[in-house]
Scaffold this motif. Sequence first.
Motif, PDB file in Angstrom:
ATOM      1  N   ILE A   1      15.189  -6.973   7.663  1.00 48.32           N
ATOM      2  CA  ILE A   1      14.878  -6.197   6.461  1.00 48.32           C
ATOM      3  C   ILE A   1      14.796  -7.114   5.243  1.00 48.32           C
ATOM      4  N   GLN A   2      15.751  -8.017   5.127  1.00 50.88           N
ATOM      5  CA  GLN A   2      15.751  -8.940   3.989  1.00 50.88           C
ATOM      6  C   GLN A   2      14.483  -9.794   3.979  1.00 50.88           C
ATOM      7  N   GLN A   3      14.023 -10.214   5.139  1.00 53.27           N
ATOM      8  CA  GLN A   3      12.846 -11.063   5.224  1.00 53.27           C
ATOM      9  C   GLN A   3      11.542 -10.301   5.017  1.00 53.27           C
ATOM     10  N   LEU A   4      11.434  -9.102   5.582  1.00 48.15           N
ATOM     11  CA  LEU A   4      10.140  -8.430   5.681  1.00 48.15           C
ATOM     12  C   LEU A   4       9.951  -7.238   4.760  1.00 48.15           C
ATOM     13  N   ASN A   5      11.041  -6.611   4.337  1.00 55.37           N
ATOM     14  CA  ASN A   5      10.872  -5.416   3.520  1.00 55.37           C
ATOM     15  C   ASN A   5      10.154  -5.684   2.197  1.00 55.37           C
ATOM     16  N   PRO A   6      10.335  -6.844   1.545  1.00 52.66           N
ATOM     17  CA  PRO A   6       9.568  -7.088   0.312  1.00 52.66           C
ATOM     18  C   PRO A   6       8.058  -6.991   0.517  1.00 52.66           C
ATOM     19  N   GLN A   7       7.565  -7.332   1.708  1.00 46.89           N
ATOM     20  CA  GLN A   7       6.137  -7.201   1.990  1.00 46.89           C
ATOM     21  C   GLN A   7       5.759  -5.786   2.394  1.00 46.89           C
ATOM     22  N   LEU A   8       6.659  -5.105   3.110  1.00 47.27           N
ATOM     23  CA  LEU A   8       6.324  -3.820   3.725  1.00 47.27           C
ATOM     24  C   LEU A   8       6.661  -2.610   2.870  1.00 47.27           C
ATOM     25  N   GLY A   9       7.653  -2.718   1.987  1.00 49.69           N
ATOM     26  CA  GLY A   9       8.065  -1.565   1.196  1.00 49.69           C
ATOM     27  C   GLY A   9       8.541  -0.400   2.030  1.00 49.69           C
TER      28      GLY A   9
ATOM     29  N   GLU B   1       2.878   5.868  -1.577  1.00 50.30           N
ATOM     30  CA  GLU B   1       2.646   5.045  -2.760  1.00 50.30           C
ATOM     31  C   GLU B   1       3.209   5.724  -4.008  1.00 50.30           C
ATOM     32  N   PRO B   2       4.506   6.047  -4.024  1.00 47.51           N
ATOM     33  CA  PRO B   2       5.060   6.759  -5.177  1.00 47.51           C
ATOM     34  C   PRO B   2       5.186   5.852  -6.401  1.00 47.51           C
ATOM     35  N   THR B   3       4.971   6.437  -7.567  1.00 45.34           N
ATOM     36  CA  THR B   3       5.130   5.703  -8.818  1.00 45.34           C
ATOM     37  C   THR B   3       6.551   5.161  -8.929  1.00 45.34           C
ATOM     38  N   GLY B   4       6.667   3.905  -9.381  1.00 49.22           N
ATOM     39  CA  GLY B   4       7.980   3.310  -9.598  1.00 49.22           C
ATOM     40  C   GLY B   4       8.561   2.601  -8.395  1.00 49.22           C
ATOM     41  N   PHE B   5       7.861   2.648  -7.249  1.00 49.19           N
ATOM     42  CA  PHE B   5       8.305   1.971  -6.032  1.00 49.19           C
ATOM     43  C   PHE B   5       7.150   1.132  -5.490  1.00 49.19           C
ATOM     44  N   PRO B   6       7.453   0.056  -4.761  1.00 50.94           N
ATOM     45  CA  PRO B   6       6.363  -0.667  -4.094  1.00 50.94           C
ATOM     46  C   PRO B   6       5.709   0.243  -3.053  1.00 50.94           C
ATOM     47  N   PRO B   7       4.413   0.140  -2.852  1.00 47.74           N
ATOM     48  CA  PRO B   7       3.781   0.951  -1.801  1.00 47.74           C
ATOM     49  C   PRO B   7       4.249   0.502  -0.424  1.00 47.74           C
ATOM     50  N   ALA B   8       4.419   1.450   0.471  1.00 47.97           N
ATOM     51  CA  ALA B   8       4.694   1.095   1.864  1.00 47.97           C
ATOM     52  C   ALA B   8       3.395   0.617   2.506  1.00 47.97           C
ATOM     53  N   ARG B   9       3.515  -0.402   3.360  1.00 47.76           N
ATOM     54  CA  ARG B   9       2.335  -1.008   3.971  1.00 47.76           C
ATOM     55  C   ARG B   9       2.466  -1.013   5.486  1.00 47.76           C
ATOM     56  N   ASN B  10       1.327  -1.038   6.140  1.00 49.67           N
ATOM     57  CA  ASN B  10       1.275  -0.971   7.595  1.00 49.67           C
ATOM     58  C   ASN B  10       1.547  -2.355   8.191  1.00 49.67           C
TER      59      ASN B  10
ATOM     60  N   TRP C   1       0.763  -3.592  10.916  1.00 46.91           N
ATOM     61  CA  TRP C   1      -0.376  -4.106  11.684  1.00 46.91           C
ATOM     62  C   TRP C   1      -1.413  -4.757  10.776  1.00 46.91           C
ATOM     63  N   ASN C   2      -1.460  -4.341   9.525  1.00 47.53           N
ATOM     64  CA  ASN C   2      -2.360  -4.933   8.526  1.00 47.53           C
ATOM     65  C   ASN C   2      -1.877  -4.455   7.167  1.00 47.53           C
ATOM     66  N   LEU C   3      -1.393  -5.393   6.357  1.00 42.50           N
ATOM     67  CA  LEU C   3      -0.746  -5.031   5.094  1.00 42.50           C
ATOM     68  C   LEU C   3      -1.695  -4.385   4.095  1.00 42.50           C
ATOM     69  N   GLU C   4      -2.993  -4.477   4.316  1.00 38.78           N
ATOM     70  CA  GLU C   4      -3.933  -3.842   3.392  1.00 38.78           C
ATOM     71  C   GLU C   4      -3.995  -2.332   3.595  1.00 38.78           C
ATOM     72  N   TYR C   5      -3.440  -1.841   4.706  1.00 44.33           N
ATOM     73  CA  TYR C   5      -3.582  -0.434   5.056  1.00 44.33           C
ATOM     74  C   TYR C   5      -2.265   0.322   4.926  1.00 44.33           C
ATOM     75  N   THR C   6      -2.383   1.627   4.771  1.00 47.18           N
ATOM     76  CA  THR C   6      -1.200   2.482   4.658  1.00 47.18           C
ATOM     77  C   THR C   6      -0.542   2.693   6.022  1.00 47.18           C
ATOM     78  N   PRO C   7       0.788   2.844   6.041  1.00 45.87           N
ATOM     79  CA  PRO C   7       1.457   3.270   7.268  1.00 45.87           C
ATOM     80  C   PRO C   7       1.483   4.784   7.404  1.00 45.87           C
ATOM     81  N   GLY C   8       0.764   5.472   6.507  1.00 46.34           N
ATOM     82  CA  GLY C   8       0.774   6.932   6.511  1.00 46.34           C
ATOM     83  C   GLY C   8       1.851   7.483   5.608  1.00 46.34           C
ATOM     84  N   GLY C   9       2.025   8.790   5.679  1.00 45.85           N
ATOM     85  CA  GLY C   9       3.028   9.461   4.871  1.00 45.85           C
ATOM     86  C   GLY C   9       3.196  10.888   5.362  1.00 45.85           C
ATOM     87  N   SER C  10       4.233  11.575   4.982  1.00 49.48           N
ATOM     88  CA  SER C  10       5.157  11.051   3.997  1.00 49.48           C
ATOM     89  C   SER C  10       6.279  10.211   4.613  1.00 49.48           C
TER      90      SER C  10
END
Length: 465
Positions: free
Chosen positions: A36-44, A137-146, A148-157
């Motif tokens: 989590i410490q390593q990857l969460n900053p990228q994944l949100g 992608e809530p306001t005030g938080f980093p967007p969650a990312r997929n 498999w490809n960080l450019e795409y959404t992992p879905g929601g909610s």
Amino acid sequence: MNETDLAFTPALELAQLIRRREISPLELVEIYLNRIQQLNPQLGSYFTVTADLAIADATAKTELLTTAAELPAFFGVPISIKDLNAVAGVPCTYGSPALLDNIPEFDDGVVTRIKQAGFIILGKTATSELGSFPYTEPTGFPPARNPWNLEYTPGGSSGGAAAAVAAGLCAIAQGSDGGGSIRGPAACCGLVGIKPARGRVSKAPVGDRLAGLGVNGPIARTVADAAAMLDSISGYITGDPYWLPDPEPSFLTAAQTPPGSLRIAFATDIPPLGAADANCQQAVLHTVKLLAELGHQVEEKSLDFSALVEPFQIVWQSGIAAAGIPPEVLQPVNRWLLSRVGTVGEYIQAVYKMQIVARQIVAFFDTVDVVILPVYLHSPIRVGEWANLSPEDTFQQIVNWVAPCPPANATGQPAIALPVGFDSNGLPMSVQLIGKPAAEATIISLAAQLEAANPWIHHRPGLVV
């Protein structure tokens, strides 16, 4: 087994490794916290990481290993909780920065069951604001990312939950689904997601703001993991307005039992909103071919959910009003939905109409055991893809994307998202299995059969390994 392999090991297997003293709960928690410490900053994927609480719980459970005669099913296995559900003493934001200081004094009933099953909670995963959107992608938080490809959404909610499991940041996750919010993220991230039948999992100690649309459920790497977690979180809690009896035999047993020959219908077109794209159609057709080879009776059927669209939308937007969040702090789409909320009478009329349509949908299952649909009508969108659209246009894009999911919420039927391959962008593709009312066992058994014929567990996102 190295730490990466452990992080991607199914939850039930981790529980067995702990029982055999091949790894301790504390060692396992430390592996996930490091990831989590390593990857969460990228994944949100996590809003809140409860590292101190997790280490304390893992330390206690590690000590208990030497003395306990019997252990619950998931003793020592790390899990995440979606940030729409209360965990005592931990912030619960509902995806709104206005609620950063909201710290519940109680556990939701599903969280109590999760703790009783022996899980260790690693933190609260990202959700869209009020759980309203199929992207996170809530306001005030980093967007969650997929992963498999960080450019795409992992879905929601339940986007953070699915991203966390797919990236090996927890062994399994709790999600919730009021219109596809478990199935969509599971599909985007190549996971198994179960939307249980209405009344299967208690919403205690709070009430239900969405006329029975929403339910809690598992997001997992395997059908067996998801089934066993559903066993753990199911059951009546005092005062529930509706409930189902405990399954006999268990859902895990169903995952280990062949389904027999089933009558299966499928569709790739969802009137009035249109046909699935080529990727999603191919996922369904590939699955249908496999089902026929496995001996099931498969037939294409016409399904029309036109009458459901308007009443479902009215009930859904009423849920925004029920949250009690001031309009000025809401994101534009939720603010627009709130402005459209009508009278109490209009809401009750919408519930009434939705229930009539639900009866018609359930009646269709008199002649079939399972329906196979796409999860969404097209592949995952990019992060921020709809950010510059008007609220009205954004909402219409949402409706057109998630169309196959809301019918099972309206009827209360169980449904599973199951990964079946990759789309043309290299992102996971899934299908949705919808069962008769209260018939999770049937779709779990069928999903396990499909999983065995088309194994997925060996796939891992390149980013996180």
